[in-house]
Design a protein around this motif. Structure first.
Motif, PDB file in Angstrom:
ATOM      1  N   GLY A  87      -2.912 -12.715   6.225  1.00  0.00           N
ATOM      2  CA  GLY A  87      -2.566 -12.940   4.815  1.00  0.00           C
ATOM      3  C   GLY A  87      -1.066 -12.951   4.596  1.00  0.00           C
ATOM      4  N   ARG A  88      -0.386 -12.059   5.303  1.00  0.00           N
ATOM      5  CA  ARG A  88       1.072 -12.026   5.172  1.00  0.00           C
ATOM      6  C   ARG A  88       1.687 -13.323   5.687  1.00  0.00           C
ATOM      7  N   LEU A  89       1.163 -13.834   6.797  1.00  0.00           N
ATOM      8  CA  LEU A  89       1.684 -15.086   7.350  1.00  0.00           C
ATOM      9  C   LEU A  89       1.471 -16.239   6.376  1.00  0.00           C
ATOM     10  N   ALA A  99      -3.615 -17.194   1.080  1.00  0.00           N
ATOM     11  CA  ALA A  99      -3.301 -15.782   1.322  1.00  0.00           C
ATOM     12  C   ALA A  99      -4.234 -14.884   0.527  1.00  0.00           C
ATOM     13  N   LEU A 100      -4.495 -15.261  -0.746  1.00  0.00           N
ATOM     14  CA  LEU A 100      -5.364 -14.447  -1.596  1.00  0.00           C
ATOM     15  C   LEU A 100      -6.783 -14.398  -1.033  1.00  0.00           C
ATOM     16  N   ARG A 101      -7.284 -15.536  -0.527  1.00  0.00           N
ATOM     17  CA  ARG A 101      -8.630 -15.545   0.067  1.00  0.00           C
ATOM     18  C   ARG A 101      -8.711 -14.585   1.252  1.00  0.00           C
ATOM     19  N   VAL A 102      -7.660 -14.566   2.051  1.00  0.00           N
ATOM     20  CA  VAL A 102      -7.634 -13.657   3.198  1.00  0.00           C
ATOM     21  C   VAL A 102      -7.587 -12.209   2.723  1.00  0.00           C
ATOM     22  N   PHE A 103      -6.713 -11.895   1.758  1.00  0.00           N
ATOM     23  CA  PHE A 103      -6.558 -10.516   1.271  1.00  0.00           C
ATOM     24  C   PHE A 103      -7.832 -10.006   0.618  1.00  0.00           C
ATOM     25  N   GLU A 104      -8.562 -10.902  -0.074  1.00  0.00           N
ATOM     26  CA  GLU A 104      -9.786 -10.468  -0.758  1.00  0.00           C
ATOM     27  C   GLU A 104     -10.876 -10.059   0.223  1.00  0.00           C
ATOM     28  N   GLY A 105     -10.727 -10.452   1.495  1.00  0.00           N
ATOM     29  CA  GLY A 105     -11.687 -10.034   2.516  1.00  0.00           C
ATOM     30  C   GLY A 105     -11.487  -8.611   2.983  1.00  0.00           C
ATOM     31  N   PHE A 151      -0.312  -5.027  -1.799  1.00  0.00           N
ATOM     32  CA  PHE A 151       0.796  -5.388  -2.691  1.00  0.00           C
ATOM     33  C   PHE A 151       0.954  -6.906  -2.756  1.00  0.00           C
ATOM     34  N   LEU A 152       0.890  -7.567  -1.602  1.00  0.00           N
ATOM     35  CA  LEU A 152       1.012  -9.029  -1.574  1.00  0.00           C
ATOM     36  C   LEU A 152      -0.174  -9.693  -2.273  1.00  0.00           C
ATOM     37  N   LYS A 153      -1.319  -9.040  -2.232  1.00  0.00           N
ATOM     38  CA  LYS A 153      -2.462  -9.541  -2.995  1.00  0.00           C
ATOM     39  C   LYS A 153      -2.133  -9.530  -4.494  1.00  0.00           C
ATOM     40  N   ALA A 154      -1.515  -8.442  -4.954  1.00  0.00           N
ATOM     41  CA  ALA A 154      -1.096  -8.357  -6.362  1.00  0.00           C
ATOM     42  C   ALA A 154      -0.080  -9.445  -6.695  1.00  0.00           C
ATOM     43  N   LYS A 155       0.865  -9.686  -5.780  1.00  0.00           N
ATOM     44  CA  LYS A 155       1.866 -10.738  -5.996  1.00  0.00           C
ATOM     45  C   LYS A 155       1.207 -12.117  -6.044  1.00  0.00           C
TER      46      LYS A 155
END
Length: 726
Positions: A87-89, A99-105, A151-155
């Motif tokens: 997700g960070r990448l 990125a959001l799809r990855v973080f939501e997992g 945090f990056l998910k929030a961003k």
């Protein structure tokens, strides 16, 4: 096993895992990549991470190769950590939705308890200075990676406009740390610099997300939590949060709820409203600036000036400006700011001396000092330094001979008109008085013409000056124009119009005007209007109605005091009479009414109420003297008048009443009585009662002079208002 074959096999597993993460599938048990240490123990900050979506810096295949390299020494990369990494990448490359799809997992419900336990055990180990048998469920590097991912998910949610969801993600991070370590992060936590950097950003982001989601109370609460909890914030971050919070309190239009009881430590100052809390925050920022811990920010002083002036605390603002380090603000700005502060507080002599020092400095070119000249001339005009004020105005007009700034020229003409008006009341000879009155009207008319009749203070001054010169028709015209311009929003305009009508003996019309003003005004502004109405009722002989009206005023004053306390006095200082002064004058008026009705006991009660407010009031002593005189106790009355003049030597009613009593005591006191009346007329040239009593004194000596005095009294009586115009 061949080394190359082993690396190839691990590479295939890694790529398969990444593919599964992207598709949302889960790896089988036998497909987890094992290692003695999690991949999260590596610091990937070198990959160029930025918290801002869409940054041009792109992640390339070197990140994958770095991960592969780590796996040569690693045992496994678990599902959440792998998603955090991928997700960070994606976020780095600007693929916010991906990125959001990855973080939501990432299963945050399972991750947060493990993070909490890890933090608690990390702090326990630090306190014991020894290794604990209870090994944390994950490493601190893993905690840092997962916190960063959330945090990056929030961003990412913020970038997509999903502010409420972003706030919930950000809040979850902070609540995890607050519940794990209720007393705040320990000092040795600063070694976890990557984790602290993410926490700093989360603390700063949460209030902004609540503001974007239109949740002002949650934003206020998150600001307070950010400042009250020990987050080990960088000084720049903390200063920015304090400033942003102060700005939100001042300008958001949302009244902050009181801080919760947990944050109200006994003995500490607890702000009562938005302004107090904002001032406290801005003072903390200013202290850091003074100590040179942060860079100078001029907007801090601007916001502090707004906050303190709103609360009527300009003197406190002046102290803060004086305490600023040398060179923080320019010399001119400092002089101007201090002069404005002291002028707002009524310390006009200090303000004027500051401006004099600046204007008399040879380094300053007066051709570029129009603002300073205007302010100095305004103060001089208000404080009866008319000669000095005129000098400043003429300098200003000389600087603007080409008419480059019509607004300044018009205001200069307005001030010149006020200066000549003040001078006309101070000069002794009739010729000088008439000349200055003529000049006052000329310059005020110039100012009206330049402003095209759109400046309310010019119209008010024109009406007032004409009224004082007994040009009542002109005064009435300008008073009506003033009401039309302001839409009846200013109590002063209504009262002036009523006074002019009372001078024309149109008492019924004046009372109708006051009734209309009462309908247009707010209840807190009705005190002066009701007092005017009571005086109109008295002059029409309706004394009982006047007493009822005075009772209404006292009720308004009492309610206003209970509602606002001292806040009202600060906010409206200089604009309306304060609660205490108005209430005191009402008691004096009531005492005079009861005296005229021979109700001595009621009059004495009113005077005792006034004495409780201010025992050293010249007006109260004068009313007490009138009561004694009505009872026939001239000597006691004279003592009261003498005390009133001791407190206020220029109190005109006491000067006249003293002369009246002295003239009744015998011929020996007549010269002294004459001097008192002369002093009264020097202060108030148009006082018909003073002229009449002076005529009575002269009647004992010379019939000719007495006739002139009686004639002046008769003429003035025809156009005398029920209370002085000014």
């Amino acid at each position: 096993m061949n080394i190359k074959y082993w690396l190839h096999k691990q590479k295939l597993k890694l790529r398969k895992m990444m593919k599964c993460i992207c598709s949302g599938e889960h790896l089988g048990k036998d497909e987890v990549i094992h290692s003695s240490e999690s991949l999260a123990t590596r610091d990937y900050s070198a990959s160029g991470y930025s918290s801002r979506a869409g940054e041009t810096e792109k992640a390339d295949t070197s990140n994958i190769e770095e991960a592969e390299s780590s796996l040569r020494e690693s045992g496994f990369l678990n599902y959440e950590e792998a998603r955090a990494l991928l997700g960070r990448l994606e976020y780095q490359k600007g693929n916010v939705e991906a990125a959001l799809r990855v973080f939501e997992g990432i299963d945050t419900a399972a991750v947060f308890p493990r993070i909490k336990i890890t933090i608690v055990r990390r702090c326990e180990i630090s306190r014991r200075h020894s290794q604990s048998e209870n090994t944390p469920p994950m490493s601190m590097h893993a905690v840092s990676l997962l916190v960063e991912a959330i945090f990056l998910k929030a961003k990412s949610l913020q970038a997509l406009g999903r502010y409420s969801e972003a706030a919930q993600s950000c809040k979850a991070i902070l609540e995890t740390f607050e519940t794990a370590i209720p007393n705040g992060l320990p000092e040795n936590f600063s070694s976890e610099y990557k984790l602290l950097e993410t926490l700093n950003k989360a603390v700063e982001l949460l209030p902004e997300l609540y503001k974007l989601s239109h949740s002002p109370q949650e934003a206020i609460s998150s600001y307070r939590r950010a400042l009250l909890y020990k987050w080990i914030l960088e000084i720049e971050t903390r200063t920015k949060i304090e400033k942003d919070f102060a700005i939100f309190l001042l300008y958001s239009g949302n009244e902050a709820a009181p801080p919760d009881l947990r944050s109200q430590i006994e003995g500490n100052f607890v702000p009562k409203n938005n302004v107090e809390e904002a001032v406290l925050l801005l003072l903390l920022v200013l202290k850091k600036i003074v100590l040179e811990r942060v860079e100078w920010d001029p907007s801090v002083l601007d916001h502090l000036a707004f906050a303190l002036s709103t609360g009527g605390e300009c003197k406190s603002l002046a102290r803060q400006i004086e305490d600023l380090p040398q060179g923080t603000v320019g010399s001119r700005e400092k002089y101007n700011s201090l002069a404005l502060c002291y002028h707002a507080e009524g310390d006009d002599l200090i303000a004027l001396n500051l401006l004099r020092n600046f204007l008399n400095n040879r380094e300053n070119n007066n051709r570029d000092c129009d603002f300073e000249l205007l302010l100095a001339s305004k103060i001089c005009t208000e404080r009866d330094y008319s000669e000095e004020g005129m000098r400043y105005i003429h300098k200003l007009l000389a600087n603007n001979e080409s008419g480059k700034c019509q607004e300044r020229v018009s205001y200069a003409n307005y001030l010149l008109g006020l200066s000549h008006s003040a001078r006309s009341r101070a000069v002794g000879s009739d010729s000088e008085r008439i000349l200055n009155q003529s000049e006052a009207l000329k310059y005020l008319e110039n100012a009206r013409r330049m402003t095209k009749g759109k400046y309310s203070r010019v119209l008010y001054s024109l009406s007032l000056e004409n009224a004082e010169q007994r040009k009542l028709e002109d005064a009435l015209y300008y008073a009506k124009e003033l009401l039309r311009l302001e839409g009846g929003s200013n109590v002063e305009g209504w009262i002036l119009l009523a006074r002019i009508l009372s001078a024309q003996k149109r008492y019924s019309d004046a009372e109708n005007i006051i009734d209309a003003a009462l309908e247009e005004s707010g209840k807190w502004e009705q005190g002066e209007l009701l007092r005017m109405k009571a005086k109109l009722q008295i002059v029409q002989g309706c004394l009982i109605d006047a007493v009822e009206t005075y009772t209404k005023i006292l009720a308004v004053v009492q309610v206003r005091r209970k509602s606002f306390g001292g806040v009202h006095e600060n906010l409206f200082k200089g604009k309306t009479k304060s609660n205490g002064n108005l209430e005191m004058e009402i008691w004096h008026d009531l005492a005079n009414v009861y005296t005229s009705l021979s109700q001595w006991r009621d009059a004495e009660i009113c005077l005792s109420k006034s004495e409780a407010i201010n025992p050293h009031s010249a007006s109260r002593l004068h009313s007490a003297g009138l009561l004694y005189a009505a009872k026939g106790f001239e000597k006691e009355a004279l003592k009261c008048y003498e005390k009133a003049l001791y407190i206020e030597p220029n109190h005109v009613p006491s000067l006249i009443s003293t002369a009246v009593v002295l003239s009744q005591l015998g011929d020996k006191s007549v010269p002294v009585a004459k001097s008192f009346l002369t002093d009264a007329l020097r202060l108030e040239r148009t006082n018909a009662v003073a002229w009449y009593n002076l005529g009575l004194v002269y009647k004992r000596e010379s019939g000719v002079e007495a006739a002139e005095c009686f004639e002046a009294a008769a003429l003035l009586q025809e156009s005398e208002p029920i209370e002085p115009f000014r």
